[in-house]
Design a protein around this motif. Sequence first.
Motif: not given
Lengths: 290, 614
Positions: B425-444
């Motif tokens: 919510l803070e960054q927006g979905a697009a910015a969040y999904a830009a991190v990671g891979t296609g099948g696994s987005t964001g950080t872990k």
Amino acid sequence: MTVPLRPPRRLVEITVDGEAVRVPEGDTILDACAAAGKDIPTLCYGDTLTPKNACRVCVVEVEGARTLAPACSRKAEPGMVVGTETERARHSRKVVLELLASSVDMSTTPRAAEWIDEYGADPDRFGPDAATVAQPAKVDNELYVRDYSKCILCYKCVDACGDQWQNSFAIAVSGRGFDATISTEFDAPLTDSACVYCGNCVEVCPTGALSFKTEFDMRAAGTWNEDEQTQTTTICSYCGVGCNLTLHVQENRIVKVTSPHDNPVTHGNLCIKGRFGFQHVQNVGASADG
Amino acid sequence: MDLRFRDAEPTAEERAAVDALLGEPETGWEGGARTEDDLRFAAAPAEERRDQLLPALHAVNDRVGWISEGALDYICRRLGVPPAEAYSVATFYSLLSVEPRPPRVLHVCTDLACQARGADKVRRDVEAQLGPAGTSWQPSPCLGVCERAPAALALQAGEHPTATVYGDADFSDPSSFDWISPEEDTPDVPGVFGDDPVRAAVPQAGDPRLVLLRRVGVVDPASLDDYRATGGYAALRRAFELGPGGVIREVLEAGLVGRGGAAFPTGRKWEATARQFDRPHYLVCNADESEPGTFKDRVVMEGDPYALVEAMTVAGYATGCARGYLYIRGEYPRATRRLEHAIATARARGLLGEDILGQGFAFDIEIRRGAGAYICGEETAIFNSIEGYRGEPRSKPPFPVEKGLFGKPTVVNNVETLVNVLPILEQGAAAYAAVGTGGSTGTKLFCVSGTVQRPGLYELPFGATLGDLLALAGGATGALRAVLLGGAAGAFVRGDELDIPLTFEGTRAAGATLGSGVILVLDDTVELPPFLLRIAEFFRDESCGQCVPCRVGTVRQEEALHRLTKRRSAGDLVLLREVGQAMRDASICGLGQTAWNAVESAIDRLGVFAEEAS
Ligand SMILES: Cc1cc2nc3c(=O)[nH]c(=O)nc-3n(C[C@H](O)[C@H](O)[C@H](O)COP(=O)(O)O)c2cc1C
Ligand code: SF4
Ligand code: SF4
Ligand code: SF4
Ligand code: FES
Ligand code: FES
């Protein structure tokens, strides 16, 4: 008696071992198998109880599913493709039978020996040191005996005693995992518990872990002989409800009492008088306080 | 229902403990003083309070150390629960005792990460000083402090129960059992002693690239002001701007996938729950974290508790819940206290309750403590546990989104899953999904433990390889032999498979799993057969016992491994495989279905038992 009218149920078509089967919506795979004339082993399933699907001896393969499905509880869904005799289903049934028969005394479980044979199960494969649930039988009242070395933990007695029928809640599962057993609170004797001796738990027990004291004693003495027994269904005369009693008679003695499960009012349930009252008639003096 | 009791009476202390939770009894039937009214109205307790059973059992266990028959009966009278059922629930949980025992009990972790780092010696030292296990101490499954293995936890019953967490435990000196004085109490974690680990648990603490861990070890976890000053509650404000449907859309577009082990798309779960007509809806935050080797949720809760409070509020808003349950494992006293404090503070400041931030949205959080049962982390077992029943999984279907807690539509999410919603919510979905891979987005979050230079909780963008992560953690302490990915329910990979990408799809392609983010490193000092035996023992201990393949299969698996550690035999390997297949195919829930995974991978991938098998 009036039967409430219900709208006819829609039919669902599924495939069982390549054969199309139509069953009313809400029926289980087991119902469909029965309709198709298949004989699936079951242990924890009870015709008068909500399926607990705990034993897993009835598993079948449903196409597209990651795991096998318990036939006794999984509802038939339109288009389901079920395999009852696939290698995976047979393998799990075999191993379940091995696991059970290696840990539990199944000598009085109807059909157990037949299934073990049919599935080629080898309960001895786990060796002489395999853990079992062997324990002394609990004989704490004059009416029925609890021999949990024969218990497969199917939960049927608990459900019959609790909210599904008797509402006495005298027994429940205690402990966890392999150490779990059926027990009263703090393992108190039945005579100290909420038990009302309806024997409805004995009625549903699939293994003979729960048995009439008469049967238990006769088995111990080597005189129990089912081939010589006759069964007569009559109406209980203790009160006006009119429950059906099936009297099991050996050598002119009533040795146990069951009740037909298809009775639309009682579904096999009785009270202490119908279930155990014969003992008062037969052996004057031997009574149970409970 | 006709409750029948034996003659056992509660002691004054037991009664006080129960009354402190449930209030004074109102009628003689509940165990209060008898009045004439009671004789006229044979009233059962007015409302359905079965869900207070586990809290009441905890109350007595916390006060006295165990639950006597008199105490159990008193609880049953108060709640209208049959004694046989209450006994059945009490005996399900390993932290509760129905046998007398001393008020102080030491729980010594003998689980995987600790075993790799000397738990055997700890156990021997404790045994030498306290005698055989059973009353004053007991071996324990993973305590969730694996980064400081070997670990132990002392729980002290009393009017003010206390807990002491031991990291890098060393009991070779008898004085290590001594009390820690209450003066060392910290205000927001009363009654919890032992070193405060949270900063040490995050070797990257303070690194500006951290997202989920950015406050941990840096911002005072007790201070709501500090939380807000560092960006807290921006996500909830954004949620109110977007509306519930908008929040779900963001979560869907962000591609968030559950971090509790099953990797289910979170947005779809939320959407399905929000759509249900049946009301109320419930939110359950799964903080039962008991997968051996997992400690991420603990670190997040101890280090950034308001983040979880905010995230649960957002989830409740999106899915139409007015109530969220935070189910936290009983072995997490510090995280529990931190969250109690955070929830109370948020409530006092209008961030929970009737009208949050003046937006007309009502939501509150109730904490429920587990009592020592791994299975209660399974998403339907957790419902039974909260409702006051044995923590046995239910059969699915119906699924939780249709019929979950109290039979109502319920969304269950892991702690880490929920806190990911904040950056979305803070960054927006697009910015969040830009991190990671296609099948696994964001950080872990990765729980690195075992024989590794710098064990701890690490956060990396999806896509990093196992080798990248191990390099960050300083590598294995000796020659790397194997890594257990995903915990006891996961799978081993070999030391030469370091280029496996740590993504959902990457680990799956490699025949492993991310599971709950466990990266348990084993160097050549760790003997594999005893390690496998401990895995088997874990599943045997934690099986709920409901279904045959798991209840008996886990016992047979352990027995066969025992034999194999002494003598290799082809027959036992076949047996393991056959039992394992049946557990995987025919068990009711994920516990039994995965109980053979790690052992199978050790045999097939690491070649354990292969050499001499005849
Ligand atoms: C035996 C067992 C234990 C589990 N323990 C946990 C747990 O401690 N925490 C957790 O979040 N999920 C656990 N899960 C997974 C949950 O069932 C569920 O998938 C998860 O909480 C859903 O949340 P998520 O979608 O946010 O991951 C467990 C599953 C099984 C089968
Ligand atoms: S005899 Fe009736 S009351 Fe007693 S345990 Fe069996 S079912 Fe329950
Ligand atoms: S005693 Fe009989 S009915 Fe009860 S759980 Fe055991 S096998 Fe089932
Ligand atoms: S698989 Fe194991 S834990 Fe799951 S329901 Fe069956 S016995 Fe219980
Ligand atoms: S009969 Fe179906 S699971 Fe037992
Ligand atoms: S704390 Fe010991 S293995 Fe996790």
